[in-house]
Write an enzyme that holds these catalytic residues in place. Structure first.
Site, PDB file in Angstrom:
ATOM      1  CE1 TYR A   1      -6.209  -0.387   2.959  1.00 39.75           C
ATOM      2  CE2 TYR A   1      -4.990   0.497   4.594  1.00 39.75           C
ATOM      3  CZ  TYR A   1      -5.307   0.500   3.491  1.00 39.75           C
ATOM      4  OH  TYR A   1      -4.520   1.068   2.189  1.00 39.75           O
TER       5      TYR A   1
ATOM      6  N   GLY B   1       6.323  -5.863   2.472  1.00 45.31           N
ATOM      7  CA  GLY B   1       5.132  -6.560   3.165  1.00 45.31           C
ATOM      8  C   GLY B   1       5.370  -7.218   4.541  1.00 45.31           C
TER       9      GLY B   1
ATOM     10  CE1 TYR C   1       1.747   2.555   3.463  1.00 38.94           C
ATOM     11  CE2 TYR C   1       2.191   0.955   5.190  1.00 38.94           C
ATOM     12  CZ  TYR C   1       2.421   1.453   3.910  1.00 38.94           C
ATOM     13  OH  TYR C   1       3.075   0.712   3.217  1.00 38.94           O
TER      14      TYR C   1
ATOM     15  CB  CYS D   1     -18.918  15.456  10.779  1.00 40.28           C
ATOM     16  SG  CYS D   1     -20.798  15.536  10.770  1.00 40.28           S
ATOM     17  CD  GLU D   2     -18.010  11.271   7.302  1.00 39.30           C
ATOM     18  OE1 GLU D   2     -18.722  10.022   7.017  1.00 39.30           O
ATOM     19  OE2 GLU D   2     -18.035  12.039   6.401  1.00 39.30           O
TER      20      GLU D   2
ATOM     21  CD  GLU E   1      10.523  -2.848  -3.483  1.00 44.06           C
ATOM     22  OE1 GLU E   1       9.230  -2.861  -3.371  1.00 44.06           O
ATOM     23  OE2 GLU E   1      10.971  -2.804  -4.659  1.00 44.06           O
ATOM     24  N   PRO E   2      11.500  -3.100   2.469  1.00 38.54           N
ATOM     25  CG  PRO E   2      12.962  -2.939   4.362  1.00 38.54           C
ATOM     26  CD  PRO E   2      12.792  -3.394   2.867  1.00 38.54           C
TER      27      PRO E   2
END
Length: 430
Positions: free
Chosen positions: A328, A242, A384, A355-356, A284-285
């Site tokens: 997010y 995190g 990500y 198309c959004e 855990e990077p």
């Protein structure tokens, strides 16, 4: 990492126009030196500095062979969540003994595949997994090392969707009652399972080191309670990841080395105060290693001024290669990569080609006036973005290139139209 030559952005000495001409756009670009630098920090400021430590690359951030190779060379292992991530890691040459399986709903197929491949490190997330993993390990005659993920009741993270440390979470064994103690007892009694310790994760994109300090204090208290109530002494404590990164120029920068120094000092103080042995400590990077090493290159298409409202600048990608703004409300630093020396006088909303209405790269970016054919560069997209990329509107997933010392190399090719239909079964009569 970023320099300018006659108003054109260079990334590790490679011009964006050259990258566009060679690979097209949209394009994911990864700086090898920045990735190597950050892996070096983890190695020097944690693994080599403190005895009895280990680090797992949270590979969901960017699970491609080129990154796995760098991670292995730096002495890290990896965590995975699915059979697909296991397969890609193994395909990249990650040894089975350096793969750790996470996830809140491991299926029989997931566990079976792992055991067949010789993967024997698991973080157990719920009571069902204890009996399921024990039974399957017996069938395959494997001894499995396990951690139990428990809820630290420390909440962190930049958005509610990436906060995992509170009581109301799908992850881990609850600690506001005796569930986690029942899990410890059940694991100790399970055949073929070797309980090594406990695991937690409070959330993602954490910029405040205090959250990690509080997590350590809380977890050591649980270690003490576990020993008193069950007689088990924790050998391994994994405090998760995190570690936050800077997405915008004004974002605070988390000092990893300083944070880990505070974490380790706190750990020693807390275990000594309770007369507990010092456990092996794991981290855990994921995002912290790859996010700022990456950027995404786009070509400008339509520039639409809505009088009295705003100016929309459309690019040839969007939510299919960067879903994080839609998920997010994430914001990114956007630069006009072919107008680097020009004055930033245009306040624009950078939008994608899907198309959004929610297909947004940046709600507000200050850039020089741009025209069709200009290039925009969106920074800090190494984590990500590729992992979450989709084929919505049948858009092709972009290529990934590594750049270093004025050179570039393709590590993931762009999808083709043939890829879009490769899995379809057509032409069969019913």
């Amino acid at each position: 990492m970023y320099t300018t030559n006659q108003s054109e952005c260079l990334i590790e000495g490679v011009s964006v126009r050259e990258l566009q001409a060679t690979y097209g756009t949209p394009l994911y670009i990864m700086s090898e030196p920045e990735l190597e630098r950050r892996l070096g920090i983890v190695q020097n400021a944690f693994l080599d500095k403190y005895p009895n430590t280990y680090a797992l690359y949270a590979s969901k951030a960017l699970s491609i062979a080129a990154v796995y190779e760098k991670v292995m060379a730096a002495g890290l292992s990896v965590d995975v969540v699915s059979r697909g991530e296991m397969y890609v890691a193994l395909h990249a040459g990650v040894p089975a003994e350096r793969i750790h399986v996470h996830g809140s709903n491991k299926t029989i197929l997931d566990i079976t595949y792992a055991l067949e491949q010789g993967i024997t490190h698991f973080t157990i997330d719920n009571m069902r997994e204890i009996s399921l993993l024990s039974g399957l390990a017996a069938e395959y005659n494997r001894e499995v090392d396990v951690l139990l993920r428990i809820v630290p009741q420390v909440v962190g993270g930049a958005h509610a969707a990436i906060q995992t440390g509170g009581v109301d979470t799908k992850f881990g064994f609850p600690t506001h009652d005796d569930t986690y103690l029942d899990a410890i007892r059940a694991t100790l009694e399970a055949e073929h399972l070797q309980l090594k310790g406990i695991h937690c994760h409070v959330g993602s994109q954490i910029q405040d080191p205090t959250l990690f300090i509080n997590t350590v204090k809380t977890m050591v208290r649980f270690m003490d309670t576990i020993r008193q109530e069950t007689g088990y002494t924790t050998d391994v404590l994994n405090i998760g990841g995190g570690f936050g990164v800077a997405y915008l120029d004004e974002d605070e920068y988390l000092d990893f080395a300083q944070t880990m120094e505070q974490v380790m000092e706190t750990l020693v103080e807390e275990v000594e105060a309770r007369e507990l042995p010092l456990p092996k400590i794991g981290i855990e990077p994921g995002r912290w290693l790859v996010a700022n090493a990456g950027a995404t290159l786009y070509e400008v298409g339509t520039v639409k001024e809505v009088s009295g409202v705003r100016t929309f600048v459309s690019v040839d990608g969007g939510m299919t290669d960067n879903i994080r703004p839609a998920l997010y409300d994430a914001e990114y630093e956007v630069v006009a990569a072919t107008r680097m020396n020009e004055e930033k006088t245009l306040e624009a909303k950078i939008v994608g080609a899907c198309c959004e209405s929610g297909d947004i790269i940046s709600n507000r970016s200050l850039i020089p006036p741009v025209t069709p054919g200009d290039l925009l560069l969106v920074k800090a997209t190494g984590a990500y973005n590729f992992s979450m990329a989709s084929n919505y509107n049948q858009m092709l997933r972009p290529a990934v290139v590594f750049v270093k010392d004025g050179n570039h190399r393709l590590v993931v090719r762009r999808q083709t139209f043939e890829d879009l239909v490769a899995c379809e079964v057509i032409g069969q009569s019913t």
